[in-house]
Design a protein around this motif. Sequence first.
Motif, PDB file in Angstrom:
ATOM      1  N   PHE A 153       0.852  -1.189   0.000  1.00 53.89           N
ATOM      2  CA  PHE A 153       0.000   0.000   0.000  1.00 53.89           C
ATOM      3  C   PHE A 153       0.890   1.241   0.000  1.00 53.89           C
ATOM      4  O   PHE A 153       1.650   1.479   0.943  1.00 53.89           O
ATOM      5  N   LEU A 154       0.790   2.027  -1.062  1.00 51.34           N
ATOM      6  CA  LEU A 154       1.577   3.254  -1.182  1.00 51.34           C
ATOM      7  C   LEU A 154       0.714   4.463  -1.501  1.00 51.34           C
ATOM      8  O   LEU A 154       1.243   5.567  -1.727  1.00 51.34           O
ATOM      9  N   ASP A 155      -0.573   4.320  -1.521  1.00 52.17           N
ATOM     10  CA  ASP A 155      -1.466   5.424  -1.861  1.00 52.17           C
ATOM     11  C   ASP A 155      -1.357   6.525  -0.806  1.00 52.17           C
ATOM     12  O   ASP A 155      -1.145   6.269   0.383  1.00 52.17           O
ATOM     13  N   GLY A 156      -1.494   7.757  -1.284  1.00 52.53           N
ATOM     14  CA  GLY A 156      -1.461   8.886  -0.362  1.00 52.53           C
ATOM     15  C   GLY A 156      -0.097   9.518  -0.222  1.00 52.53           C
ATOM     16  O   GLY A 156       0.078  10.411   0.603  1.00 52.53           O
ATOM     17  N   ASN A 157       0.895   9.088  -1.002  1.00 52.07           N
ATOM     18  CA  ASN A 157       2.219   9.703  -0.997  1.00 52.07           C
ATOM     19  C   ASN A 157       2.365  10.563  -2.246  1.00 52.07           C
ATOM     20  O   ASN A 157       2.775  10.091  -3.307  1.00 52.07           O
ATOM     21  N   ALA A 158       2.009  11.830  -2.115  1.00 48.29           N
ATOM     22  CA  ALA A 158       1.877  12.707  -3.280  1.00 48.29           C
ATOM     23  C   ALA A 158       3.199  13.007  -3.960  1.00 48.29           C
ATOM     24  O   ALA A 158       3.213  13.399  -5.139  1.00 48.29           O
ATOM     25  N   ASN A 159       4.293  12.853  -3.272  1.00 52.80           N
ATOM     26  CA  ASN A 159       5.574  13.261  -3.833  1.00 52.80           C
ATOM     27  C   ASN A 159       6.379  12.116  -4.440  1.00 52.80           C
ATOM     28  O   ASN A 159       7.526  12.310  -4.839  1.00 52.80           O
ATOM     29  N   ILE A 160       5.804  10.942  -4.467  1.00 56.04           N
ATOM     30  CA  ILE A 160       6.513   9.817  -5.062  1.00 56.04           C
ATOM     31  C   ILE A 160       6.647  10.037  -6.570  1.00 56.04           C
ATOM     32  O   ILE A 160       5.704  10.457  -7.252  1.00 56.04           O
ATOM     33  N   SER A 161       7.839   9.751  -7.093  1.00 52.20           N
ATOM     34  CA  SER A 161       8.092   9.926  -8.528  1.00 52.20           C
ATOM     35  C   SER A 161       7.348   8.866  -9.342  1.00 52.20           C
ATOM     36  O   SER A 161       7.225   7.705  -8.927  1.00 52.20           O
ATOM     37  N   LEU A 162       6.862   9.289 -10.475  1.00 47.09           N
ATOM     38  CA  LEU A 162       6.138   8.394 -11.380  1.00 47.09           C
ATOM     39  C   LEU A 162       7.057   7.978 -12.530  1.00 47.09           C
ATOM     40  O   LEU A 162       7.962   8.731 -12.922  1.00 47.09           O
ATOM     41  N   PRO A 163       6.864   6.805 -13.086  1.00 44.98           N
ATOM     42  CA  PRO A 163       5.886   5.771 -12.687  1.00 44.98           C
ATOM     43  C   PRO A 163       6.502   4.815 -11.685  1.00 44.98           C
ATOM     44  O   PRO A 163       7.671   4.931 -11.319  1.00 44.98           O
ATOM     45  N   ALA A 164       5.690   3.833 -11.266  1.00 47.03           N
ATOM     46  CA  ALA A 164       6.200   2.763 -10.412  1.00 47.03           C
ATOM     47  C   ALA A 164       7.061   1.825 -11.252  1.00 47.03           C
ATOM     48  O   ALA A 164       6.912   1.755 -12.471  1.00 47.03           O
ATOM     49  N   PRO A 165       7.995   1.118 -10.611  1.00 43.19           N
ATOM     50  CA  PRO A 165       8.799   0.160 -11.376  1.00 43.19           C
ATOM     51  C   PRO A 165       7.921  -0.848 -12.113  1.00 43.19           C
ATOM     52  O   PRO A 165       6.855  -1.246 -11.616  1.00 43.19           O
ATOM     53  N   LEU A 166       8.365  -1.232 -13.272  1.00 42.89           N
ATOM     54  CA  LEU A 166       7.587  -2.156 -14.093  1.00 42.89           C
ATOM     55  C   LEU A 166       7.300  -3.459 -13.372  1.00 42.89           C
ATOM     56  O   LEU A 166       6.197  -4.002 -13.450  1.00 42.89           O
ATOM     57  N   ASP A 217      -1.304   6.458 -13.786  1.00 39.83           N
ATOM     58  CA  ASP A 217      -0.134   7.306 -13.559  1.00 39.83           C
ATOM     59  C   ASP A 217       1.033   6.485 -13.030  1.00 39.83           C
ATOM     60  O   ASP A 217       2.194   6.746 -13.373  1.00 39.83           O
ATOM     61  N   PHE A 218       0.734   5.540 -12.172  1.00 40.44           N
ATOM     62  CA  PHE A 218       1.780   4.696 -11.614  1.00 40.44           C
ATOM     63  C   PHE A 218       2.083   3.488 -12.509  1.00 40.44           C
ATOM     64  O   PHE A 218       3.251   3.108 -12.666  1.00 40.44           O
ATOM     65  N   CYS A 219       1.047   2.900 -13.044  1.00 38.06           N
ATOM     66  CA  CYS A 219       1.208   1.688 -13.871  1.00 38.06           C
ATOM     67  C   CYS A 219       0.467   1.864 -15.192  1.00 38.06           C
ATOM     68  O   CYS A 219      -0.686   1.413 -15.346  1.00 38.06           O
ATOM     69  N   PRO A 220       1.068   2.565 -16.152  1.00 34.42           N
ATOM     70  CA  PRO A 220       0.410   2.730 -17.460  1.00 34.42           C
ATOM     71  C   PRO A 220       0.108   1.369 -18.082  1.00 34.42           C
ATOM     72  O   PRO A 220       0.984   0.508 -18.172  1.00 34.42           O
ATOM     73  N   SER A 221      -1.151   1.194 -18.489  1.00 33.59           N
ATOM     74  CA  SER A 221      -1.573  -0.118 -19.006  1.00 33.59           C
ATOM     75  C   SER A 221      -0.801  -0.509 -20.259  1.00 33.59           C
ATOM     76  O   SER A 221      -0.434  -1.679 -20.432  1.00 33.59           O
ATOM     77  N   GLU A 222      -0.491   0.464 -21.111  1.00 31.29           N
ATOM     78  CA  GLU A 222       0.199   0.131 -22.353  1.00 31.29           C
ATOM     79  C   GLU A 222       1.636  -0.320 -22.083  1.00 31.29           C
ATOM     80  O   GLU A 222       2.193  -1.111 -22.835  1.00 31.29           O
ATOM     81  N   ARG A 223       2.216   0.169 -20.994  1.00 30.90           N
ATOM     82  CA  ARG A 223       3.549  -0.313 -20.634  1.00 30.90           C
ATOM     83  C   ARG A 223       3.495  -1.787 -20.251  1.00 30.90           C
ATOM     84  O   ARG A 223       4.394  -2.570 -20.599  1.00 30.90           O
ATOM     85  N   ASN A 224       2.435  -2.162 -19.539  1.00 29.10           N
ATOM     86  CA  ASN A 224       2.278  -3.566 -19.173  1.00 29.10           C
ATOM     87  C   ASN A 224       2.098  -4.445 -20.398  1.00 29.10           C
ATOM     88  O   ASN A 224       2.645  -5.551 -20.484  1.00 29.10           O
ATOM     89  N   PHE A 225       1.320  -3.957 -21.362  1.00 31.27           N
ATOM     90  CA  PHE A 225       1.094  -4.739 -22.588  1.00 31.27           C
ATOM     91  C   PHE A 225       2.402  -4.912 -23.359  1.00 31.27           C
ATOM     92  O   PHE A 225       2.687  -5.990 -23.892  1.00 31.27           O
ATOM     93  N   LEU A 226       3.184  -3.837 -23.425  1.00 30.00           N
ATOM     94  CA  LEU A 226       4.476  -3.921 -24.099  1.00 30.00           C
ATOM     95  C   LEU A 226       5.417  -4.881 -23.363  1.00 30.00           C
ATOM     96  O   LEU A 226       6.204  -5.602 -23.990  1.00 30.00           O
ATOM     97  N   ALA A 227       5.326  -4.891 -22.030  1.00 33.88           N
ATOM     98  CA  ALA A 227       6.162  -5.807 -21.253  1.00 33.88           C
ATOM     99  C   ALA A 227       5.794  -7.252 -21.550  1.00 33.88           C
ATOM    100  O   ALA A 227       6.675  -8.117 -21.672  1.00 33.88           O
ATOM    101  N   ASP A 228       4.500  -7.528 -21.673  1.00 28.92           N
ATOM    102  CA  ASP A 228       4.064  -8.893 -22.035  1.00 28.92           C
ATOM    103  C   ASP A 228       4.604  -9.269 -23.413  1.00 28.92           C
ATOM    104  O   ASP A 228       5.061 -10.401 -23.629  1.00 28.92           O
TER     105      ASP A 228
END
Length: 462
Positions: A34-47, A62-73
């Motif tokens: 759980f990391l919600d509520g930390n406004a200053n965390i840099s985006l995005p989250a690690p793949l 913002d944290f996990c772009p869906s298209e990045r996940n599709f490209l990772a697959d």
Amino acid sequence: SNYWLKIEVVDLSENKLDGRIPVDLGELTNTLIFLDGNANISLPAPLSLCSVDGFDLVNNPDFCPSERNFLADFYVSAKGAEWTENFGWNDPYLNYCNWLGVSCNEMDNVIALELSNNGLSGKLSASIGNLSSLENLDLSDNDIKGSIPSDISLLSNLSRLRLSFNGFTGTAPLELENLNQLELLHLHGNRISGVMPTVAVASDLGESSFISDCGVPTEFDEPLICGSCTMCCNSLSDCNPTEKTRIQRNEFSGYTEFTWVFFISVIGFALVACVISYSYDKFKRRSDPVASSETRRRSMKRRANKYALDKIGQKSVYRFFLGKSWVGWMVASAVMAIQIWILFTFVRGAEFDLSDDNSDFVYTWKCPRDKVECDNKADLTAAGWVMFGILMASHLLKDLVNGSKMIVLSAKEGYQPNSRIRFFVGGLFLSTVTMFTLFASTIYNKAIATSNTEVIANAVII
């Protein structure tokens, strides 16, 4: 380290954390994070973290772009670690729009994935169909195997699809018919079999718009059937456009069917010439009493047989058509039938059917791995056809003229009906075989000749 992986809950929500999220959190595949509520965390989250089901921000684009996940697959399925170049694809933080071969629009939606000749292998992931804004997919000249996923049909904006020169097998998905925006579809150089779906490809590339392995020879028992392809390639990597011949555009299935129309037309022209000659001769006799005199008729009759024999050839087998012997007629008819049969073999060999292994048609185009457009490698020019015409005229024009003269002779008055029939038949057969020789030579050269020297050599042989 093993204790770290056994942690069940990591709750750092509603704090003031900043900086990048550590990549190590992605190792906690069975942990609730759980990391919600930390406004200053840099985006995005690690793949890797975005692959953890227990991550509370996994569905936050913002944290996990869906298209990045599709490209990772896609990367994993295509064995990305073995690619020739994979810049950015292993970076846990780099924006996926900056990955090698990826192009995005201003909304960070992937619009192009171009990885041709880059050592891709494995299989094409079905997740590729989730890149809904994709317009250009070029994975040509790699070693991707397996079947083409039907999920590609979900790419409604796709305009260019190049999967050529890979190892795709099976049948092409029928759902490809749903790609209404396609301007380029290259599927050749694979092992696709069966029936290719009907895909309407609207492009200025002409012959190079829609290419598949629908030619012969093929590595399969039956060639790939593709009714909407603009270019067919065979197992020898030779290609040819599928555009119909002029004969086929006039509702004929091919040259074989048109041959019968050809024969009927020649006979029709002969009859018309005969009628015109008869009418002219009759008019001339009415206006010239000397020409219709009995003395003139007897003189013409004496010269007629010698004239006809000179025209048809003293040593030609066709001279038997001028005689009264049935044996002679049978010999001449047999020889003529053999000639037509041999010429008909060339007509069959010239058929334009890229899926017919019995056709002698020569593919003259090449579709290179590194080019979108195909090239015609034939060296036959207008000069070659001019030389062909001269050669045909030197060999056939005399027979055609002499045959026509005999047809005209058969229409003149003053001869016995039997003689006139023999003149007409002899002239008709001589003209027909001559015209059929010209027809067969022309279409066969059009089918197989690739250079000026070949068109001349083929003409001489026929």
